[in-house]
Design a protein around this motif. Structure first.
Motif, PDB file in Angstrom:
ATOM      1  N   ALA A   1       0.619   0.060   3.198  1.00  0.00           N
ATOM      2  CA  ALA A   1      -0.232  -0.716   2.291  1.00  0.00           C
ATOM      3  C   ALA A   1      -1.605  -0.846   2.922  1.00  0.00           C
ATOM      4  CB  ALA A   1       0.375  -2.094   2.021  1.00  0.00           C
ATOM      5  N   ASP A   2      -2.555  -1.300   2.120  1.00  0.00           N
ATOM      6  CA  ASP A   2      -3.918  -1.537   2.586  1.00  0.00           C
ATOM      7  C   ASP A   2      -4.317  -2.937   2.146  1.00  0.00           C
ATOM      8  OD1 ASP A   2      -6.926  -1.609   2.447  1.00  0.00           O
ATOM      9  OD2 ASP A   2      -6.688   0.404   3.244  1.00  0.00           O
ATOM     10  N   LEU A   3      -4.934  -3.698   3.044  1.00  0.00           N
ATOM     11  CA  LEU A   3      -5.245  -5.100   2.753  1.00  0.00           C
ATOM     12  C   LEU A   3      -6.230  -5.274   1.601  1.00  0.00           C
ATOM     13  CD1 LEU A   3      -5.507  -6.585   6.368  1.00  0.00           C
ATOM     14  CD2 LEU A   3      -3.572  -6.683   4.795  1.00  0.00           C
ATOM     15  N   THR A   4      -6.941  -4.219   1.230  1.00  0.00           N
ATOM     16  CA  THR A   4      -7.851  -4.323   0.094  1.00  0.00           C
ATOM     17  C   THR A   4      -7.294  -3.657  -1.160  1.00  0.00           C
ATOM     18  OG1 THR A   4      -9.033  -2.329   0.824  1.00  0.00           O
ATOM     19  CG2 THR A   4      -9.923  -4.451   1.534  1.00  0.00           C
ATOM     20  N   ASP A   5      -6.084  -3.134  -1.080  1.00  0.00           N
ATOM     21  CA  ASP A   5      -5.444  -2.522  -2.242  1.00  0.00           C
ATOM     22  C   ASP A   5      -4.395  -3.496  -2.790  1.00  0.00           C
ATOM     23  OD1 ASP A   5      -4.882   0.049  -3.869  1.00  0.00           O
ATOM     24  OD2 ASP A   5      -2.894  -0.554  -3.147  1.00  0.00           O
ATOM     25  N   VAL A   6      -4.736  -4.166  -3.856  1.00  0.00           N
ATOM     26  CA  VAL A   6      -3.909  -5.273  -4.346  1.00  0.00           C
ATOM     27  C   VAL A   6      -2.500  -4.829  -4.741  1.00  0.00           C
ATOM     28  CG1 VAL A   6      -3.692  -7.034  -6.152  1.00  0.00           C
ATOM     29  CG2 VAL A   6      -5.881  -6.687  -4.993  1.00  0.00           C
ATOM     30  N   PRO A   7      -2.316  -3.759  -5.521  1.00  0.00           N
ATOM     31  CA  PRO A   7      -0.940  -3.373  -5.867  1.00  0.00           C
ATOM     32  C   PRO A   7      -0.064  -3.099  -4.647  1.00  0.00           C
ATOM     33  CG  PRO A   7      -2.492  -2.261  -7.304  1.00  0.00           C
ATOM     34  CD  PRO A   7      -3.304  -2.911  -6.222  1.00  0.00           C
ATOM     35  N   SER A   8      -0.620  -2.408  -3.634  1.00  0.00           N
ATOM     36  CA  SER A   8       0.194  -2.107  -2.453  1.00  0.00           C
ATOM     37  C   SER A   8       0.529  -3.381  -1.685  1.00  0.00           C
ATOM     38  CB  SER A   8      -0.520  -1.105  -1.545  1.00  0.00           C
ATOM     39  OG  SER A   8      -1.650  -1.683  -0.901  1.00  0.00           O
ATOM     40  N   MET A   9      -0.392  -4.344  -1.649  1.00  0.00           N
ATOM     41  CA  MET A   9      -0.114  -5.591  -0.943  1.00  0.00           C
ATOM     42  C   MET A   9       0.880  -6.450  -1.711  1.00  0.00           C
ATOM     43  SD  MET A   9      -1.399  -5.534   1.997  1.00  0.00           S
ATOM     44  CE  MET A   9      -0.965  -7.240   2.392  1.00  0.00           C
ATOM     45  N   ARG A  10       0.802  -6.443  -3.020  1.00  0.00           N
ATOM     46  CA  ARG A  10       1.810  -7.177  -3.813  1.00  0.00           C
ATOM     47  C   ARG A  10       3.210  -6.649  -3.500  1.00  0.00           C
ATOM     48  NH1 ARG A  10      -1.768  -7.768  -8.760  1.00  0.00           N
ATOM     49  NH2 ARG A  10      -2.188 -10.015  -8.851  1.00  0.00           N
ATOM     50  N   ALA A  11       3.315  -5.321  -3.433  1.00  0.00           N
ATOM     51  CA  ALA A  11       4.619  -4.723  -3.125  1.00  0.00           C
ATOM     52  C   ALA A  11       5.054  -5.063  -1.705  1.00  0.00           C
ATOM     53  CB  ALA A  11       4.548  -3.211  -3.311  1.00  0.00           C
TER      54      ALA A  11
END
Length: 289
Positions: free
Chosen positions: A48-58
Motif C-alpha cells: 500500500a501507499d500512504l497517499t493512495d486511499v483505496p490501498s490504505m483502506r484495504a
C-alpha cells in the motif's frame, strides 16, 4: 486481528517488526513494493501507499493496532492525516505515533511542525494513541563515520546546550512495549505522550571526545556553522531537506534536546533495563566499522 507497521523497511520500523514477531504478535508490514526487505517468519507484507486511499483502506481493514511512522518528505503531513483518518474510519482504537521531541518548540522547522500538526489532530479528535517523541538518534552518527575517520572532525553542528541522543534500538523497544500494551488491552486506553531520550546530555565537544577515545585519534568538533552544514547536506540530497536539517540544527543550538526530569527513569521502568549510553554506542560503532 493484527498490528500494522508503517515504515516497516526503515531503521525503526524493521526493528519493531522483528521484535513484535519475536513476541508472538500477528504483524503486518506495510510496503510499497513486495520483496524489498526480508521479514521474519510469520510477518505478512501488505502492499500500500500512504497517499493512495483505496490501498490504505484495504491495508487497515483487518487491523487492530497501528504503528504510524512517516518519513521526512514534503507531503509528510498529508500522509499522516490521511492514514489517521482512515484508521478512525476503520474503527482502530490502538495507535502508536512516532513524532519528535520539542515538536511544539521548533516551530520554524518543517518536519517538526508537521509532526506537531499531527499531534494536534490526535488530541483534538480524541484518538486513543501513544505519542512517542524521540530526540536525535544515535544511529544518525553512522552517516558521518567516514568524516570522523578520514578527517578527525565531528561535523554535526549540535552546539553546547546538550542533546540527549537515544539509541534507535531503545526507541523500538519502547514502541514495542506500547504497541503490545495497547493491542492486548480489552478496551481503548487513554492517550499518552512519551519523550524518548538517552541518559546523557551531549555537546558537540563531548561527542568529539567520545569518538577520540573510541578511534584512538584526536577528533575535533567542527563548530556551529549551520550554513556550511546545509551546503554539505545539499551536495548529497534535495535542497529542501538540507534546509530543513539546517533549521533543526539551529533549533538544537538554541534550545538543546533534553527531556523533563524523571524521563530517563520512566523509560527505564518501561524497558526493565538501563538505556544505552552514547559511549557504548560509539565503541560498538567504531569496532564494527
Amino acid at each position: 486481528m493484527s498490528i500494522l507497521i508503517t515504515g516497516a523497511t526503515g531503521t525503526i520500523g524493521s526493528l519493531i517488526t522483528a521484535r513484535l514477531a519475536e513476541a508472538g504478535a500477528e504483524v503486518k508490514a506495510l510496503v510499497r513494493q513486495a520483496g524489498k526487505r526480508d521479514f521474519p517468519a510469520g510477518v505478512t507484507e501488505v502492499i500500500a501507499d500512504l497517499t493512495d486511499v483505496p490501498s490504505m483502506r484495504a491495508a487497515l481493514s483487518s487491523v487492530r493496532t497501528l504503528f504510524l511512522l512517516n518519513a521526512v518528505t514534503p507531503d509528510e503531513v498529508t500522509q499522516a492525516l490521511i492514514t489517521l483518518n482512515l484508521a478512525r474510519e476503520a474503527g482502530i482504537e490502538r495507535i502508536v505515533y512516532l513524532s519528535v521531541i520539542h515538536a511544539d518548540k521548533f516551530t520554524n522547522v518543517p518536519h517538526f511542525t508537521g509532526k506537531h500538526t499531527v499531534e494536534r489532530m490526535i488530541e483534538s479528535h480524541g484518538v486513543p494513541a501513544t505519542i512517542l517523541r524521540p530526540a536525535y538518534f544515535m544511529q544518525n552518527e553512522l552517516m558521518v563515520q567516514q568524516t570522523l575517520r578520514d578527517y578527525g572532525v565531528y561535523p554535526m553542528p549540535i552546539g553546547s546546550k546538550g542533546v540527549s541522543m537515544i539509541d534507535a534500538r531503545d526507541i523500538a523497544d519502547v514502541a514495542v512495549a506500547e504497541l503490545l500494551r495497547r493491542d492486548r488491552a480489552p478496551t481503548a486506553l487513554d492517550r499518552v505522550t512519551l519523550e524518548l531520550v538517552g541518559p546523557q546530555a551531549l555537546t558537540g565537544a563531548a561527542v568529539a571526545q567520545a569518538w577520540s577515545l573510541a578511534l584512538s585519534r584526536e577528533v575535533a568538533y567542527g563548530g556551529d556553522d549551520v550554513a556550511a552544514f546545509e551546503g554539505q547536506m545539499a551536495s548529497f540530497g534535495p535542497s529542501w531537506l538540507a534546509y530543513d536539517m539546517r533549521l533543526m540544527m539551529a533549533g538544537i543550538q538554541a534550545f538543546g534536546m533534553q527531556a523533563e526530569d524523571g524521563t530517563v527513569e520512566r523509560l527505564q521502568a518501561i524497558l526493565g533495563r538501563p538505556l544505552r549510553t552514547y559511549d557504548d554506542f560509539v565503541r560498538e560503532a567504531a569496532g564494527q566499522a
